[in-house]
Scaffold this active site. Structure first.
Site: not given
Length: 330
Positions: A129-131, A202
């Site tokens: 998951y890309h912060g 994202e």
């Protein structure tokens, strides 16, 4: 005519330097009662300082990136003569930068890595998951190199390759811009490869609910199928509480979709607790389709988020987690 400095020192009672400076400034600008304006300016500075700090702190990541670039240039300069005799010229440089980034992760975020035993000995595609920034992925790569002596390549957005000075950093770490053939080739050579299917979209437009924004992207799944490697889901707890974005502003979303550049302002840089969790691998199956594998990977990543992240994300809670001595993986 008496000069400004003489006016300040004249008379039986000397006045302070600041009062003198205010007097000179008033004489020079012709503004009466300039001390009132200065007092108001100081008050505004005091009020707005926290806001300024919040927007400036993410710049620490940029500073560290360019520090890394500078160190690589120094490393290259000192080791030019060894290049012809070295199996991997950048190995020492990567170790040096891993120490730098791991130290920053430990000190600023109390960074922890859990589930590294789920990473296979051979090749594998790590999907994360890309912060708002990729700092957690950098911490992960550094910790993996230090603890496991494993190098992990990564796929970055095209704009990263246009950033000034980044060429040497991308070359040293084997960062690629993501053509399917290049990714498959790296995996077939036995490499670990990390990719965030959500990418910049994202990073900028997800929120404290940790919404996965992949759209119709399934190229990563086809890469894993073609290379016949497992997919390993990965998620970093509190990654959106460390740095947040103003992605909720519709005008900025429209602007990004038009120019495809990360124009959304970031704020934060808070020293929240970061823990990266590596999930169980999704094994290669010869009969699975890219659509099916994409759905399985998204479900696995969503499960990691639901298990390890309290929703909605909260900055204060994430800061308080720095003081928790033990973490239960439950």
């Amino acid at each position: 005519m008496v000069g400004g400095n003489e006016s300040c020192t004249a008379g039986p009672m000397p006045i302070s330097y600041l009062t003198c400076l205010t007097y000179i400034l008033g004489e020079w600008t012709g503004i009466e009662h300039i001390e009132d304006y200065l007092s108001y300016a100081v008050y505004l500075l005091w009020v707005l300082l926290p806001l300024a700090v919040v927007f400036l702190l993410p710049g620490v990541i940029v500073i560290l990136l360019y520090t890394s670039i500078l160190l690589l240039h120094i490393y290259k300069r000192k080791n030019e003569l060894k290049e012809a005799y070295s199996n991997d010229f950048w190995d020492g440089g990567r170790q040096m930068l891993a120490t730098l980034w791991d130290g920053h992760g430990r000190i600023w975020h109390g960074y922890e890595l859990h589930g590294s035993q789920n990473i296979p000995e051979g090749p594998g595609l790590i999907v994360f998951y890309h912060g708002a920034t990729p700092a957690d992925c950098i911490y992960f790569m550094a910790r993996l190199l230090i603890q496991k002596k494993r190098r992990c390549h990564a796929v970055a957005d095209h704009f990263v390759f246009r950033l000034p000075g980044f060429k040497i950093l991308l070359e040293a770490h084997g960062i690629m811009h993501g053509p399917k053939e290049e990714c498959v080739s790296a995996l077939k050579k036995g490499c670990l490869l990390a990719i965030a299917p959500g990418g910049v979209r994202e990073a900028l437009f997800s929120d404290e609910m940790y919404t996965i924004i992949w759209g119709n992207r399934k190229g990563f799944a086809q890469v894993a199928i073609d290379a016949k490697v497992p997919i390993i889901p990965m998620f970093t707890q509190n990654v959106r509480e460390g740095v947040r974005t103003l992605g909720g502003i519709k005008m900025l979303r429209s602007l990004y979709e038009r120019i495809r550049l990360p124009v959304v302002p970031l704020y934060g840089g808070f020293p929240v607790k970061l823990r990266t969790f590596v999930g169980e691998p999704i094994p290669y199956e010869p009969n699975v389709t890219a659509d099916e594998l994409t759905a399985k990977t998204k479900a696995a990543l969503q499960a990691l988020i639901e298990k390890h992240q309290k929703l909605p994300g909260n900055i204060f809670r994430a800061l308080m987690e720095r003081f928790q001595r033990h973490h239960k993986d439950d």
